[in-house]
Design a protein around this motif. Structure first.
Motif, PDB file in Angstrom:
ATOM      1  N   ALA A   1      -4.414  -7.731  -9.273  1.00  0.00           N
ATOM      2  CA  ALA A   1      -4.459  -8.931  -8.319  1.00  0.00           C
ATOM      3  C   ALA A   1      -3.583  -8.007  -7.150  1.00  0.00           C
ATOM      4  O   ALA A   1      -4.077  -7.932  -5.921  1.00  0.00           O
ATOM      5  N   GLY A   2      -2.989  -6.199  -6.848  1.00  0.00           N
ATOM      6  CA  GLY A   2      -3.011  -5.898  -6.617  1.00  0.00           C
ATOM      7  C   GLY A   2      -3.300  -4.478  -5.376  1.00  0.00           C
ATOM      8  O   GLY A   2      -3.477  -4.169  -4.981  1.00  0.00           O
ATOM      9  N   GLU A   3      -4.134  -4.097  -6.266  1.00  0.00           N
ATOM     10  CA  GLU A   3      -5.327  -3.221  -6.121  1.00  0.00           C
ATOM     11  C   GLU A   3      -6.059  -4.504  -4.918  1.00  0.00           C
ATOM     12  O   GLU A   3      -6.727  -3.824  -3.896  1.00  0.00           O
ATOM     13  N   ALA A   4      -6.652  -5.541  -5.278  1.00  0.00           N
ATOM     14  CA  ALA A   4      -7.022  -6.257  -3.785  1.00  0.00           C
ATOM     15  C   ALA A   4      -6.968  -6.534  -3.164  1.00  0.00           C
ATOM     16  O   ALA A   4      -6.574  -6.615  -1.898  1.00  0.00           O
TER      17      ALA A   4
ATOM     18  N   ALA B   1       0.826  -1.040   0.135  1.00  0.00           N
ATOM     19  CA  ALA B   1      -0.187  -0.385   0.601  1.00  0.00           C
ATOM     20  C   ALA B   1       0.664   1.754  -0.020  1.00  0.00           C
ATOM     21  O   ALA B   1       0.304   1.928  -0.926  1.00  0.00           O
ATOM     22  N   ALA B   2       1.476   1.190   0.892  1.00  0.00           N
ATOM     23  CA  ALA B   2       2.537   1.956   0.901  1.00  0.00           C
ATOM     24  C   ALA B   2       3.258   2.968  -0.204  1.00  0.00           C
ATOM     25  O   ALA B   2       3.353   3.683  -1.102  1.00  0.00           O
ATOM     26  N   VAL B   3       3.592   1.696  -1.735  1.00  0.00           N
ATOM     27  CA  VAL B   3       4.431   1.963  -2.481  1.00  0.00           C
ATOM     28  C   VAL B   3       3.306   2.374  -3.234  1.00  0.00           C
ATOM     29  O   VAL B   3       3.638   3.694  -3.856  1.00  0.00           O
ATOM     30  N   VAL B   4       2.486   2.146  -3.664  1.00  0.00           N
ATOM     31  CA  VAL B   4       1.263   2.737  -4.217  1.00  0.00           C
ATOM     32  C   VAL B   4       0.660   4.138  -3.881  1.00  0.00           C
ATOM     33  O   VAL B   4       1.088   4.744  -4.842  1.00  0.00           O
TER      34      VAL B   4
ATOM     35  N   GLN C   1     -13.371   1.414  -5.633  1.00  0.00           N
ATOM     36  CA  GLN C   1     -13.239  -0.339  -6.098  1.00  0.00           C
ATOM     37  C   GLN C   1     -11.183  -0.684  -6.224  1.00  0.00           C
ATOM     38  O   GLN C   1     -11.509  -2.470  -5.807  1.00  0.00           O
ATOM     39  N   ASP C   2     -10.335  -0.148  -6.431  1.00  0.00           N
ATOM     40  CA  ASP C   2      -9.166  -0.485  -6.395  1.00  0.00           C
ATOM     41  C   ASP C   2      -8.472  -0.389  -5.363  1.00  0.00           C
ATOM     42  O   ASP C   2      -7.498  -0.512  -4.635  1.00  0.00           O
TER      43      ASP C   2
ATOM     44  N   PRO D   1     -23.960  -1.717  -5.524  1.00  0.00           N
ATOM     45  CA  PRO D   1     -22.473  -1.034  -4.924  1.00  0.00           C
ATOM     46  C   PRO D   1     -21.432  -2.000  -5.518  1.00  0.00           C
ATOM     47  O   PRO D   1     -21.740  -3.008  -6.333  1.00  0.00           O
ATOM     48  N   VAL D   2     -20.218  -1.473  -5.347  1.00  0.00           N
ATOM     49  CA  VAL D   2     -19.143  -2.334  -6.228  1.00  0.00           C
ATOM     50  C   VAL D   2     -18.980  -3.563  -4.471  1.00  0.00           C
ATOM     51  O   VAL D   2     -19.775  -3.672  -4.325  1.00  0.00           O
ATOM     52  N   ALA D   3     -18.302  -4.571  -5.728  1.00  0.00           N
ATOM     53  CA  ALA D   3     -18.121  -5.710  -5.460  1.00  0.00           C
ATOM     54  C   ALA D   3     -17.158  -5.196  -3.243  1.00  0.00           C
ATOM     55  O   ALA D   3     -16.647  -4.655  -3.420  1.00  0.00           O
ATOM     56  N   GLY D   4     -17.403  -5.454  -2.327  1.00  0.00           N
ATOM     57  CA  GLY D   4     -17.207  -5.724  -0.784  1.00  0.00           C
ATOM     58  C   GLY D   4     -17.924  -4.344  -0.234  1.00  0.00           C
ATOM     59  O   GLY D   4     -16.997  -3.811   0.767  1.00  0.00           O
ATOM     60  N   CYS D   5     -19.177  -3.868  -0.403  1.00  0.00           N
ATOM     61  CA  CYS D   5     -19.380  -2.175   0.145  1.00  0.00           C
ATOM     62  C   CYS D   5     -20.708  -2.404   0.116  1.00  0.00           C
ATOM     63  O   CYS D   5     -21.237  -3.295  -0.581  1.00  0.00           O
ATOM     64  N   LEU D   6     -21.008  -1.464   0.483  1.00  0.00           N
ATOM     65  CA  LEU D   6     -22.685  -0.858   0.628  1.00  0.00           C
ATOM     66  C   LEU D   6     -23.095   0.431   0.322  1.00  0.00           C
ATOM     67  O   LEU D   6     -22.404   1.192   0.311  1.00  0.00           O
ATOM     68  N   SER D   7     -24.093   0.089  -0.519  1.00  0.00           N
ATOM     69  CA  SER D   7     -24.563   1.448  -0.712  1.00  0.00           C
ATOM     70  C   SER D   7     -25.889   2.330  -0.072  1.00  0.00           C
ATOM     71  O   SER D   7     -26.829   1.112  -0.320  1.00  0.00           O
ATOM     72  N   THR D   8     -25.859   3.900   0.161  1.00  0.00           N
ATOM     73  CA  THR D   8     -26.891   4.083   0.091  1.00  0.00           C
ATOM     74  C   THR D   8     -27.324   5.508   0.099  1.00  0.00           C
ATOM     75  O   THR D   8     -26.097   6.007  -0.633  1.00  0.00           O
ATOM     76  N   PRO D   9     -28.807   6.076  -0.511  1.00  0.00           N
ATOM     77  CA  PRO D   9     -29.034   7.176  -1.245  1.00  0.00           C
ATOM     78  C   PRO D   9     -28.538   7.705  -0.760  1.00  0.00           C
ATOM     79  O   PRO D   9     -28.610   8.409   0.960  1.00  0.00           O
ATOM     80  N   LEU D  10     -28.310   9.174  -1.329  1.00  0.00           N
ATOM     81  CA  LEU D  10     -28.074  10.328  -0.402  1.00  0.00           C
ATOM     82  C   LEU D  10     -28.930  11.280  -0.285  1.00  0.00           C
ATOM     83  O   LEU D  10     -29.150  12.488   0.182  1.00  0.00           O
ATOM     84  N   GLY D  11     -29.566  11.360  -2.047  1.00  0.00           N
ATOM     85  CA  GLY D  11     -30.766  12.551  -2.646  1.00  0.00           C
ATOM     86  C   GLY D  11     -30.502  12.847  -3.665  1.00  0.00           C
ATOM     87  O   GLY D  11     -29.567  11.952  -4.808  1.00  0.00           O
TER      88      GLY D  11
END
Length: 293
Positions: free
Chosen positions: A61-64, A12-15, A135-136, A149-159
């Motif tokens: 793979a690195g993004e994951a 993560a530090a390298v990215v 996602q990345d 929702p992006v994979a592994g995420c929750l999505s809620t409406p804001l307006g």
């Protein structure tokens, strides 16, 4: 697959740093040690995790793995806080579109810092593209126009953000003497935020335009509104950006028709008090803002 935490942190530090050398300086180790850790990860997962470009970029793979590293950092902070340990101030990376940032989003950050000594890293992107940063693994949450929702995420409406077509009075008299005709919409210059901004052209097509009008690109929200107010072109503005001008006669509303952009808050699907705090603050700011309907 056993991946040491320090190896994930190194990736993560390298990215974040863009080069192995800068990551090594940030981590307090040698570039050789950084390189060895990256090679060890690649050997364990059997895949290349970094593209050796300038700056370096994570592969798919690195993004994951970067996303995993940052999620573990959030969970580690929550655990240390729960244990009463002196956890370092968390760094909270978020993605937000420019119009939200300038109109309603900032109070959410203030609300979080009143409860927690956190620091923020804001990535300003168009609402159509903020989900990619989630996602990345670049950010832990995002204001986005993407409902799914992006994979592994929750999505809620804001307006919904409601955009109104506005022009400076002299500009409107010159380019729209007969109203929003097809010829006028195809000839009158528009102001776009960036090359991907489609609000103005979407409105023009709705009212009969077939050809693209001349466009100015002003990639700063305050200056974008100023360009419309000064008569460089017409554009879609938000409540709070045009009412005074309409009241004093310097601006005109080209049509009562508006363009509405629904916004969603997407965050990692983690049981995290830190993420809950940020999400609650964002929801409160959106609910109390005049820019969100």
């Amino acid at each position: 697959m056993d991946l040491p935490l320090d190896h994930l942190r190194t990736l993560a530090a390298v990215v974040d740093a863009g080069t192995l050398e800068r990551a090594a300086a940030a981590l307090g180790v040698t570039p050789s040690a950084v390189s060895q850790r990256i090679r060890a990860i690649e050997q364990r997962v059997g895949r290349i995790v970094l593209q050796r470009t300038k700056p370096v970029r994570a592969t798919e793979a690195g993004e994951a793995l970067v996303r995993l590293a940052r999620q573990l950092a959030v969970l580690e902070h929550d655990a240390r806080t729960a244990l009463g340990d002196a956890a370092p101030a968390p760094r909270i990376p978020l993605a937000v579109n420019a119009d939200s940032l300038i109109t309603w989003f900032m109070p959410a950050l203030i609300a979080v810092t009143e409860r927690l000594p956190a620091t923020f890293e804001l990535h300003r992107e168009d609402q159509e593209r903020t989900a990619q940063l989630l996602q990345d693994g670049t950010v832990m949450a995002a204001v986005t126009a993407q409902r799914e929702p992006v994979a592994g995420c929750l999505s809620t409406p804001l307006g919904r953000m409601r955009y109104v077509p506005i022009a400076q009075r002299e500009f409107a008299a010159r380019w729209f003497p007969d109203g929003l005709t097809r010829a006028a919409l195809e000839g009158a210059p528009i102001v776009d935020f960036d090359a991907n901004d489609s609000l103005q052209s979407r409105f023009a097509r709705r009212h009969g335009a077939r050809a693209a009008a001349p466009r100015h690109i002003i990639s700063a929200s305050a200056e974008f509104a100023q360009a419309v107010q000064m008569g460089l072109g017409w554009g879609m503005l938000l409540p709070g950006q045009f009412e005074r001008g309409v009241a004093d006669g310097s601006l005109v509303v080209l049509a009562e028709d508006t363009v509405e952009v629904p916004l969603w808050w997407q965050r990692w699907n983690l049981a995290s008090p830190l993420l809950d705090l940020v999400s609650d603050a964002v929801a409160d700011a959106a609910r109390t803002s005049g820019a969100i309907a």
